[in-house]
Design an enzyme around this catalytic site. Structure first.
Site, short mmCIF file in Angstrom:
data_model
loop_
_atom_site.label_atom_id
_atom_site.label_comp_id
_atom_site.label_asym_id
_atom_site.label_seq_id
_atom_site.Cartn_x
_atom_site.Cartn_y
_atom_site.Cartn_z
N ASP A 142 32.96 -26.14 -45.00
CA ASP A 142 33.53 -27.45 -44.69
C ASP A 142 34.12 -28.02 -45.97
O ASP A 142 33.47 -28.02 -47.02
CB ASP A 142 32.41 -28.37 -44.17
CG ASP A 142 32.85 -29.20 -42.98
OD1 ASP A 142 33.85 -29.94 -43.14
OD2 ASP A 142 32.20 -29.12 -41.92
N ASP A 247 37.84 -31.45 -43.10
CA ASP A 247 37.24 -32.59 -42.42
C ASP A 247 38.18 -33.80 -42.39
O ASP A 247 38.82 -34.12 -43.40
CB ASP A 247 35.97 -32.97 -43.20
CG ASP A 247 35.22 -34.13 -42.58
OD1 ASP A 247 34.59 -33.94 -41.54
OD2 ASP A 247 35.26 -35.25 -43.15
N GLU A 304 44.72 -14.75 -51.71
CA GLU A 304 45.26 -13.77 -50.76
C GLU A 304 46.13 -12.74 -51.45
O GLU A 304 46.06 -11.55 -51.17
CB GLU A 304 46.15 -14.48 -49.73
CG GLU A 304 45.42 -14.87 -48.48
CD GLU A 304 46.35 -15.41 -47.41
OE1 GLU A 304 45.91 -16.32 -46.71
OE2 GLU A 304 47.51 -14.93 -47.26
N HIS A 376 29.49 -30.81 -33.76
CA HIS A 376 28.38 -31.69 -34.15
C HIS A 376 28.68 -33.18 -33.93
O HIS A 376 27.85 -34.02 -34.24
CB HIS A 376 28.04 -31.44 -35.62
CG HIS A 376 29.18 -31.79 -36.53
ND1 HIS A 376 30.39 -31.12 -36.49
CD2 HIS A 376 29.32 -32.75 -37.46
CE1 HIS A 376 31.21 -31.67 -37.37
NE2 HIS A 376 30.60 -32.65 -37.97
N ASP A 377 29.88 -33.49 -33.44
CA ASP A 377 30.26 -34.88 -33.18
C ASP A 377 30.37 -35.17 -31.68
O ASP A 377 30.62 -36.32 -31.29
CB ASP A 377 31.63 -35.19 -33.80
CG ASP A 377 31.63 -35.07 -35.31
OD1 ASP A 377 30.60 -35.38 -35.94
OD2 ASP A 377 32.68 -34.65 -35.87
#
Ligand code: GLC
Ligand code: MG
Length: 591
Positions: A142, A247, A304, A376-377
């Site tokens: 996150d 987020d 990358e 989770h929300d």
């Protein structure tokens, strides 16, 4: 059908390669039987890891507690890595484990490059990455750029008017009213309710926080902030993480003219202090955001380009397709939350198809879709649709074209717990007060993962975990469902997770067959790679339908997977002319 797990994730080709190729083969907009588009991709492609795996969201606090303090931790996650091998899941997204006062359970970070002692240590995270990679599992972390904790050293220095840090956050002078009282510069609201401005004596100024008072918003108009957050990203990529979930990106920028008040939404159900009482043209989805995303992508490209392995950036956004799809142009993938936001328990086959089409028909050429049922929300599937629909929603999620994300416990059909206002932990619930907390608290969907039938369901040895384990844990847990003689939600999920590896599900086309008030069905794949009929009943009535019609065009097939009610039929050849599906059941037939 179990696969051998490779010791290291295989290197895939540089990203540009896929973009070009994928762009060339994605064809959309071809009308099929029910009049909507066909989504065609070629199966001959080697796809980057994030297009072929399921992403499983681990909420570390609630997953597995290794040291008996009642809170899940990194060592706990390490001890469960073989569970993901069993489930054929090859990528985990971990909610924050960084140093934090835990005002928002880790989404208030006081040190981005350290691990909170509640969760363990940096060494534990290194070990997690290493052991996950050894099992062919990718780690997505996150990334929380919008705000920090008020205990972050940047904020503490900003408070002191430190030269470098004074503009790291959004500071504003007060407005002195005629009555002499002090007012913030505008009416902006916090997502968690109440004014988004808090007065600070030290600076004699207000600071802006989209979320809690303890989560001041960073000022992304300050290039030092941009550089520091790039440093954070580099820190974790160097430690071996494979991707980030960004987020609250919608909140990254605010307009600079702080005299602009946000207009009322006129939505009757909201009170003045509640976020949705206003619309948010000045504090959400500002175009400046894209430039910053590009900078993060640059950092990921550095990595990358070194080893040829794709690094993945997925964005938390509740925007509509026209807005969220712009992220694709900047090297990121937006989460599509339409299945969460637009599907109600009254939404049967026709309505779900419309929700899928909202994603598919709006995708830019070459873009890769995503689907999510919870996080989770948000409410769990069992809460929203009822327990009897858990299996059919997992069948939908894992058979669509696009990368699916599963919230922990959904593979078991975990249910939400009930928490009184007095015992509520979640600040979003608490800030709404006793009258409204139940509607807003996220505690119910965050209860401990259910592993076994023993005390605290094997989550923790503590008698008082941070949230109570659900009362049904003796029957709903990994151990019981793994060993169950009849098909459990976990066993079904696992079958689907292996079936999903078939090229027909990864890249094959999707054509609707019977779609009505109850039923949603489609064919995945093509003649060359093999075709599968997926038929599901999302309604509240049993439905018997003829599936031999176009585009199926055949009368028989072999049953590969069914939800429990039809379990006995597996491997049988059956006619497609009269398939009866109970509410909440589904069937997959190889044509
Ligand atoms: C995101 C997270 C949520 C958190 C908020 C503030 O929306 O998903 O859990 O409370 O951001 O960081
Ligand atoms: Mg936070």
């Amino acid at each position: 059908m179990e696969e051998k797990v490779t010791t290291k994730p295989k290197a895939d080709k540089p990203r540009g390669f896929y973009c070009l190729l994928t762009a060339a083969v994605v064809v959309s907009g071809i009308a099929v039987f029910v009049g909507l588009s066909e989504h065609k991709t070629s199966s001959s492609l080697e796809l980057p890891w994030w297009k072929t795996t399921i992403i499983y969201q681990v909420y570390p606090r609630s997953f597995k507690d290794s040291d008996g303090d009642g809170i899940g931790d990194i060592k706990g996650i390490i001890s469960k890595l073989d569970y993901f091998v069993y489930l054929n899941i090859k990528a985990l997204w971990l909610s924050p484990f960084y140093k934090s006062p835990m005002a928002d359970f880790g989404y208030d970070i006081s040190n981005h490059t350290d691990v909170d002692s509640i969760f363990g240590s940096l060494e534990d995270v290194d070990q997690l990455i290493e052991e996950a990679h050894a099992r062919g599992i990718r780690i997505i972390i996150d990334f929380v750029p919008n705000h920090t904790s008020d205990k972050h050293v940047w904020f503490e220095k900003s408070l002191q008017n430190d030269d470098k840090y004074k503009d790291y956050y959004i500071w504003a002078d007060d407005i002195v009213t005629s009555g002499g009282s002090r007012k913030p510069p505008n009416n902006w609201l916090s997502v968690f309710s109440g004014s988004a401005w808090t007065w600070n004596e030290n600076r004699s100024q207000f600071y802006y926080h989209a979320f809690l008072t303890k989560q001041p918003d960073l000022n992304f108009r300050n290039t030092d902030v941009i550089d520091d957050m790039k440093g954070v990203l580099r820190f974790w990529l160097e430690r071996g993480v494979d991707g980030i979930r960004v987020d609250a990106l919608q909140k990254l920028f605010e307009v600079t003219d702080l005299s602009l008040n946000e207009p009322p939404s006129n939505a009757k159900e909201y009170h003045e202090h509640q976020y949705n009482y206003l619309n948010h043209p000045y504090t959400e989805s500002l175009p400046e955001t894209f430039e910053v995303v590009t900078r993060w992508k640059d950092v990921m490209n550095e990595f990358e380009n070194k080893d040829g392995i794709s690094r993945f950036m997925v964005i938390e956004t509740y925007e509509q397709p026209s807005q969220r799809n712009i992220y694709y142009d900047h090297g990121a993938v937006p989460y599509n939350f339409d299945l969460i936001m637009d599907v109600t328990s009254e939404c049967g086959g026709l309505c779900i198809r419309d929700v899928l089409e909202k994603e598919y028909s709006n995708l830019p050429p070459g873009a890769w879709p995503t689907f999510v049922l919870g996080n989770h929300d948000r409410n769990r599937v069992s809460k929203k649709f009822g327990l009897e629909f858990v299996n059919v929603y997992n069948m939908l999620l894992l058979t669509l074209w696009g990368t699916p994300t599963t919230y922990y416990g959904e593979e078991l059909g975990m249910e939400e717990i009930q928490v009184s206002f007095e015992d509520t932990q979640d600040p979003q619930g608490l800030k709404q007060g006793k009258e409204y907390y139940a509607e807003f608290s996220r505690d119910p969907c965050r209860s401990p993962m259910q592993w076994t039938s023993s005390v605290q369901s094997g989550f923790s040895t503590s008698p008082t975990p941070w949230l109570p384990v659900h009362g049904h844990y003796r029957t709903v847990n990994v151990e019981v469902q793994k060993n169950s003689k009849s098909l459990s939600p976990l066993q079904l999920y696992r079958k689907l997770a292996f079936l999903r590896e078939h090229p027909s599900f990864q890249t094959g086309s999707l054509q609707y067959v019977v779609v009505n008030k109850n039923i949603l069905s489609y064919v995945r794949g093509s003649d060359g790679e093999g075709r599968f009929l997926v038929a599901m009943n999302f309604g509240h009535k049993t439905s018997t339908d003829n599936y031999s019609i176009h585009p199926v065009n055949t009368e028989k097939g072999t049953v590969v997977v069914t939800t429990s009610s039809l379990n006995s039929e597996e491997k049988n050849t059956r006619s497609l002319k009269d398939i009866s599906l109970l509410p909440g059941s589904g069937i997959i037939i190889k044509l």
